[in-house]
Scaffold this active site. Structure first.
Site, PDB file in Angstrom:
ATOM      1  N   SER A  78      35.462  48.031  35.776  1.00  0.00           N
ATOM      2  CA  SER A  78      35.131  47.409  36.851  1.00  0.00           C
ATOM      3  C   SER A  78      36.508  47.792  37.806  1.00  0.00           C
ATOM      4  CB  SER A  78      35.254  45.766  36.701  1.00  0.00           C
ATOM      5  OG  SER A  78      35.459  45.148  38.078  1.00  0.00           O
ATOM      6  N   TYR A  91      39.843  38.912  32.916  1.00  0.00           N
ATOM      7  CA  TYR A  91      38.873  39.963  33.387  1.00  0.00           C
ATOM      8  C   TYR A  91      39.528  41.126  33.629  1.00  0.00           C
ATOM      9  CZ  TYR A  91      34.731  42.152  35.341  1.00  0.00           C
ATOM     10  OH  TYR A  91      33.712  42.844  35.691  1.00  0.00           O
TER      11      TYR A  91
END
Length: 191
Positions: A78, A91
């Protein structure tokens, strides 16, 4: 399959590595728990890292050495790996670790002829988390990504057309990470 359960992930990896000949592995599972820093729990931290970085490593370690030359592993990271987070520290940290693991796996599996790369998407209209941001699309292309945009890059990295690419990360974010939004607002203020 609960990738947050390490014992089950290891059992699964050992089971499938002997059942199928693998020429491709795509590590796409991931979780994001949006907790404020003050309320962030170590359970959420552990669960996020288990799913986002440990499970891909377990699968690569079990399957990668059995793959034939020309095979490929693709990890889905990501653009959060490149920036700090406000409500998703685990995350962001896990996706940054996944990019580093991708390069290391490319080093150790490369001599076997197995390539390891990553795709690093920005905002993708996957039905998860993007609906509330649609009014604020801030990519130079004027739209969020679509799942098929990312799938095509994964397909390319798995193909023989990417035979000399390993240890790389392809950013697929519509130019999002190339924009300084303060400068964009400044430009817009000049009308």
């Amino acid at each position: 399959m609960d990738l947050a359960n390490r014992a089950k992930t290891v059992e699964f990896a050992h089971q499938i590595r002997n059942e199928f000949p693998f020429s491709a592995l795509v590590n796409n599972a991931g979780i994001l728990e949006k907790e404020p820093f003050e309320g962030m729990t170590l359970d959420a931290w552990d669960r996020t890292l288990e799913v986002n970085i440990t499970a891909p490593l377990i699968l690569a370690q079990a399957i990668g050495p059995r793959m034939s030359p020309g095979s490929s592993i693709v990890n889905v990271a990501s653009t959060d790996a490149y920036v700090g987070s406000f409500r998703g520290i685990a995350y962001s940290a896990s996706k940054a670790a996944l990019l580093s693991a991708t390069r290391s796996l490319a080093n150790v599996l490369g001599p076997r002829g197995v390539r390891v790369n990553a795709v690093t998407p920005g905002w993708v209209d996957s039905g998860i988390l993007t609906e509330s941001y649609e009014a604020e699309i801030l990519t130079p292309l004027g739209r969020n990504g679509r799942p098929e945009d990312i799938a095509k890059i994964v397909t390319f990295l798995l193909s023989p057309d990417a035979a000399f690419i390993t240890g790389a990360s392809i950013v697929a974010d519509g130019g999002y990470t190339g924009v300084d939004y303060f400068m964009m607002k400044e430009d817009q203020s000049f009308g």
